[in-house]
Design a protein around this motif. Structure first.
Motif, short mmCIF file in Angstrom:
data_model
loop_
_atom_site.label_atom_id
_atom_site.label_comp_id
_atom_site.label_asym_id
_atom_site.label_seq_id
_atom_site.Cartn_x
_atom_site.Cartn_y
_atom_site.Cartn_z
N MET A 1 0.86 -1.20 0.00
CA MET A 1 0.00 0.00 0.00
C MET A 1 0.88 1.24 0.00
O MET A 1 1.57 1.52 0.97
CB MET A 1 -0.90 -0.03 1.23
N THR A 2 0.87 1.93 -1.12
CA THR A 2 1.68 3.14 -1.20
C THR A 2 0.87 4.35 -0.77
O THR A 2 -0.34 4.33 -0.76
CB THR A 2 2.16 3.35 -2.64
N SER A 3 1.57 5.39 -0.44
CA SER A 3 0.90 6.61 -0.01
C SER A 3 0.20 7.27 -1.20
O SER A 3 0.63 7.17 -2.34
CB SER A 3 1.93 7.56 0.58
N VAL A 4 -0.91 7.95 -0.90
CA VAL A 4 -1.71 8.55 -1.96
C VAL A 4 -0.98 9.73 -2.57
O VAL A 4 -0.52 10.61 -1.87
CB VAL A 4 -3.07 9.01 -1.40
N GLY A 5 -0.84 9.70 -3.89
CA GLY A 5 -0.15 10.78 -4.58
C GLY A 5 -0.92 11.25 -5.79
O GLY A 5 -2.14 11.02 -5.91
N LEU A 6 -0.21 11.88 -6.68
CA LEU A 6 -0.83 12.46 -7.87
C LEU A 6 -1.49 11.40 -8.73
O LEU A 6 -2.58 11.59 -9.27
CB LEU A 6 0.23 13.23 -8.65
N HIS A 7 -0.83 10.22 -8.85
CA HIS A 7 -1.35 9.17 -9.71
C HIS A 7 -2.76 8.74 -9.29
O HIS A 7 -3.62 8.49 -10.12
CB HIS A 7 -0.42 7.95 -9.68
N HIS A 8 -2.99 8.66 -7.98
CA HIS A 8 -4.30 8.18 -7.52
C HIS A 8 -5.40 9.13 -7.95
O HIS A 8 -6.43 8.70 -8.46
CB HIS A 8 -4.28 8.04 -6.00
N PHE A 9 -5.17 10.42 -7.78
CA PHE A 9 -6.20 11.40 -8.16
C PHE A 9 -6.44 11.36 -9.67
O PHE A 9 -7.57 11.41 -10.14
CB PHE A 9 -5.78 12.80 -7.73
N VAL A 10 -5.36 11.26 -10.45
CA VAL A 10 -5.50 11.28 -11.90
C VAL A 10 -6.24 10.04 -12.39
O VAL A 10 -7.10 10.11 -13.27
CB VAL A 10 -4.11 11.42 -12.54
N LEU A 11 -5.94 8.89 -11.78
CA LEU A 11 -6.63 7.66 -12.21
C LEU A 11 -8.10 7.70 -11.81
O LEU A 11 -8.96 7.27 -12.59
CB LEU A 11 -5.94 6.44 -11.60
N ALA A 50 -5.72 18.54 -8.56
CA ALA A 50 -4.65 17.64 -8.13
C ALA A 50 -3.30 18.12 -8.63
O ALA A 50 -2.32 18.17 -7.87
CB ALA A 50 -4.92 16.23 -8.65
N PHE A 54 0.04 19.13 -6.33
CA PHE A 54 1.31 18.40 -6.37
C PHE A 54 2.34 19.06 -7.29
O PHE A 54 3.48 18.61 -7.34
CB PHE A 54 1.07 16.96 -6.81
#
Lengths: 103, 171
Positions: A1-11, A50, A54
């Protein structure tokens, strides 16, 4: 489980946009098509917010989101007024039946 | 990318689940009233995500404009245009497979592109209110767009009244 970053919001916004495009294409009720368009606009605005958090530009990205929200509201107002006008003439909001110009 | 699971991560997964669920319901629901209420879930979820992105003013605007304005307007349009006895079948599907194909193709392209996209990801700054900064930007470089948007809103109000009014030619 990685920390929430830019990729999560974009996906997440990609998922929302795809749902919106499917809704806007598949539906025949004009109000439902507007629902799909609002989903797509929300996905795009979420992307902007987002990237503004970031990235380096913070307030400028949020400024774009503000204008997107205002334009979405304006678009909804005009769209719903058009839907009411079409309904008054055709007694239906089925976009497949609204196929005549100056009818 | 560290491995510990913080409170913000939990909030993000909760809000994104609510947002995606609302979008799914809005896109697939057979009942147009139900679709609009699923849209409420999506709007509220996106407002929460704005809060998570430390865009507090945007969260408030999202709640006021979308939930308080656009959604109520949509419900009014639904009530004015759909027959009550057809409520269970008020959202007919036109070309279902075309819609699903377009949505799936769009999702596939976006997902495969974005997963491998090398974003220049800076470490996010600490949570802080950004409303004052946004206001300064709005009265700085954003002032001309602000005036243009005001003009547009005026035109939209007049145009909506003209389009939706009961003309002499209609019953």
């Amino acid at each position: 489980m990685t920390s929430v970053g830019l990729h999560h919001f974009v996906l997440l916004s990609a998922v929302l946009f795809s749902l919106g495009i499917a809704c806007a294409i598949a539906r025949r009720n004009a109000v439902a098509i507007l629902v799909g368009i609002e989903l797509m606009l929300n996905a795009a605005a979420l992307n902007l917010a987002a990237f503004s958090r970031f990235g380096a530009l913070r307030a400028e990205g949020q400024l774009f989101v503000l204008f997107v929200i205002v334009l979405a509201a304006a678009e909804a107002v005009v769209g719903l007024a058009l839907i009411l006008a079409i309904h008054r003439r055709l007694r239906s909001v089925d976009v497949h039946r609204a196929d005549s110009l100056k009818g | 990318m560290n491995g510990d699971f913080t409170l913000a991560d939990g909030v993000f997964w909760l809000l994104s689940a609510a947002t995606a669920l609302g979008g799914l319901g809005a896109a697939l629901s057979r009942n147009i009233v139900r679709a609009v209420f699923f849209l409420l879930l999506t709007f509220a979820g996106v407002a929460g995500l704005y809060g998570l992105l430390s865009a507090d003013f945007l969260a408030a605007v999202q709640l006021m404009v979308y939930v308080g304005g656009v959604l109520v307007l949509m419900l009014f349009a639904v009530m004015l245009t759909s027959q009550i006895d057809q409520a269970h079948q008020s959202n007919p599907v036109g070309s279902r497979w075309l819609g699903i194909a377009c949505g799936a193709a769009m999702l596939a392209v976006l997902w495969t592109t974005l997963v491998r996209a090398p974003f220049l990801e800076e470490s996010a700054p600490a949570y802080a209110p950004t409303t004052a900064e946004l206001g300064h930007t709005l009265t700085g470089i954003g002032f001309l767009p602000l005036l243009a948007v005001g003009l547009l809103l005026c035109a939209v109000i007049v145009g909506a009244v003209v389009v939706a009014r009961r003309g002499p030619g209609t019953e």
